[in-house]
Design a protein around this motif. Structure first.
Motif, PDB file in Angstrom:
ATOM      1  N   LYS A 122       0.814  -1.215   0.000  1.00 49.88           N
ATOM      2  CA  LYS A 122       0.000   0.000   0.000  1.00 49.88           C
ATOM      3  C   LYS A 122       0.851   1.270   0.000  1.00 49.88           C
ATOM      4  O   LYS A 122       0.538   2.232  -0.713  1.00 49.88           O
ATOM      5  N   TYR A 161      -4.516   4.866  -7.875  1.00 43.24           N
ATOM      6  CA  TYR A 161      -4.701   4.065  -6.652  1.00 43.24           C
ATOM      7  C   TYR A 161      -6.180   3.693  -6.598  1.00 43.24           C
ATOM      8  O   TYR A 161      -7.048   4.559  -6.546  1.00 43.24           O
ATOM      9  N   ALA A 188       2.061   2.035  -3.450  1.00 40.64           N
ATOM     10  CA  ALA A 188       0.965   2.496  -4.309  1.00 40.64           C
ATOM     11  C   ALA A 188       0.631   3.956  -4.016  1.00 40.64           C
ATOM     12  O   ALA A 188       0.364   4.742  -4.931  1.00 40.64           O
ATOM     13  N   ARG A 189       0.643   4.338  -2.739  1.00 39.97           N
ATOM     14  CA  ARG A 189       0.382   5.727  -2.349  1.00 39.97           C
ATOM     15  C   ARG A 189       1.488   6.645  -2.869  1.00 39.97           C
ATOM     16  O   ARG A 189       1.230   7.754  -3.340  1.00 39.97           O
ATOM     17  N   THR A 227       1.301   7.388  -6.609  1.00 42.41           N
ATOM     18  CA  THR A 227       0.130   8.160  -7.055  1.00 42.41           C
ATOM     19  C   THR A 227      -0.044   9.476  -6.300  1.00 42.41           C
ATOM     20  O   THR A 227      -1.010  10.192  -6.535  1.00 42.41           O
ATOM     21  N   SER A 228       0.881   9.802  -5.418  1.00 44.85           N
ATOM     22  CA  SER A 228       0.774  11.023  -4.618  1.00 44.85           C
ATOM     23  C   SER A 228       0.840  12.278  -5.485  1.00 44.85           C
ATOM     24  O   SER A 228       1.575  12.334  -6.474  1.00 44.85           O
ATOM     25  N   LEU A 242      -3.183  -1.092  -7.765  1.00 42.47           N
ATOM     26  CA  LEU A 242      -2.775   0.061  -8.559  1.00 42.47           C
ATOM     27  C   LEU A 242      -3.043  -0.245 -10.032  1.00 42.47           C
ATOM     28  O   LEU A 242      -2.684  -1.317 -10.516  1.00 42.47           O
ATOM     29  N   SER A 280      -1.914  -3.856   1.732  1.00 44.93           N
ATOM     30  CA  SER A 280      -1.800  -4.009   0.281  1.00 44.93           C
ATOM     31  C   SER A 280      -2.804  -3.122  -0.429  1.00 44.93           C
ATOM     32  O   SER A 280      -3.745  -2.607   0.183  1.00 44.93           O
ATOM     33  N   ALA A 281      -2.608  -2.944  -1.722  1.00 45.41           N
ATOM     34  CA  ALA A 281      -3.517  -2.113  -2.512  1.00 45.41           C
ATOM     35  C   ALA A 281      -3.457  -2.519  -3.973  1.00 45.41           C
ATOM     36  O   ALA A 281      -2.509  -3.174  -4.417  1.00 45.41           O
ATOM     37  N   LYS A 318      -7.829   0.780  -4.521  1.00 48.19           N
ATOM     38  CA  LYS A 318      -8.402   0.416  -3.220  1.00 48.19           C
ATOM     39  C   LYS A 318      -7.398  -0.348  -2.373  1.00 48.19           C
ATOM     40  O   LYS A 318      -6.457  -0.955  -2.881  1.00 48.19           O
ATOM     41  N   GLU A 319      -7.630  -0.326  -1.065  1.00 49.07           N
ATOM     42  CA  GLU A 319      -6.828  -1.122  -0.126  1.00 49.07           C
ATOM     43  C   GLU A 319      -7.368  -2.548  -0.117  1.00 49.07           C
ATOM     44  O   GLU A 319      -8.552  -2.784  -0.355  1.00 49.07           O
TER      45      GLU A 319
END
Length: 285
Positions: free
Chosen positions: A144, A171, A147-148, A151-152, A191, A188-189, A173-174
């Protein structure tokens, strides 16, 4: 005899593990597996690359939707399981190989994978660093935090900015740890990657833009004037900021993709080429 270590994290490896092995966390929730494949929007014309196929839970969904599936797995135990499961599907090829040593498909392809978390960034670089390759889109399950970061809105890493000139990163979903066996220690997420219909920077300028990104993002919190000092003259900088509609104190890491496109266009049109930042060559490990 000296212990081998993980190529990227320097952790000790057990006997028989490849240099990028991280311990796979296998997905077992059928609803989640189908959701991932649904998001890839596959057809029988598509070639799919799956990195870290594990025991084939995702592979068995992919080979029913795609025209061709290239399932990459290093662990010999998993490879035997994959061969048994995919034996009835002529469209599936099992590749026993270290993920970081594979050759990407020459044709257009889609990535759908639950990747090893400790080599998330190297895998993303392998997929996205060369915008002229065949990658069209992807759905990737990853750590996660990564992924954050990818995409930040605030960009810290030059390579992330470079990717965004040619690809949209979303991003989605978690994912609960309960959907994996064994459960990972980190969240986790999902992407999603989509190639831009119209790239912000032409593919042929990849190295030039990458040089600019490395130069400007050495300190992402630095105001734009200081970050781009040495490239633009003071008069050029004033005109550039007016074009960008930003203030003097705006950190360089806050700029949008379209603003970076304006900076690059301005540099290539009005700055002498010997002043363009050069992409530093990486030393071979």
């Amino acid at each position: 005899m000296a212990k081998r270590t993980h190529k990227y994290s320097n952790k000790k490896l057990s006997r028989g593990e490849p240099p990028n092995f991280s311990g796979q966390h296998l997905m077992h929730n059928k609803k989640l597996l189908h959701e991932i494949v649904d998001r890839a929007n596959l057809s029988k014309k598509d070639t799919v690359l799956e990195l870290g196929a594990g025991n084939g839970a995702l592979t068995t969904v992919l080979n029913e939707r795609a025209g061709k599936v290239l399932a990459v797995e290093y662990d010999s135990k998993f490879v035997e399981i994959l061969k048994r499961k995919a034996g009835q599907y002529q469209n599936t090829k099992i590749i026993q190989q270290d993920i970081m040593k594979i050759h990407l498909p020459r044709e257009k392809f889609i990535v759908v994978s639950n990747i090893p978390y400790s080599i998330t960034t190297p895998i993303m670089k392998m997929l996205l660093n060369n915008p002229s390759n065949g990658l069209q889109r992807g759905v990737i399950v990853m750590e996660k935090g990564a992924a954050r970061r990818f995409t930040s809105k605030f960009v810290k890493n030059p390579y992330v900015l470079v990717w965004r000139m040619w690809f949209d990163l979303l991003y989605v979903k978690e994912i609960s740890r309960e959907y994996f066996s064994p459960p990972p220690r980190v969240d986790s997420a999902i992407l999603v990657i989509k190639r831009k219909v119209k790239p912000i920077v032409s593919y042929k300028y990849y190295a030039t833009f990458h040089g600019l990104a490395e130069y400007a993002l050495k300190k992402p919190n630095t105001p734009i004037d200081n970050a781009l000092k040495g490239i633009f003259t003071s008069p050029q900088m004033k005109k550039l900021k007016r074009s960008l509609s930003i203030k003097n104190e705006t950190p360089i890491g806050c700029l949008t993709e379209s603003q970076w496109g304006i900076i690059f266009d301005t540099m290539t049109k009005y700055v002498q080429q010997h002043l363009w930042p050069r992409l530093k060559k990486k030393k071979q490990q």
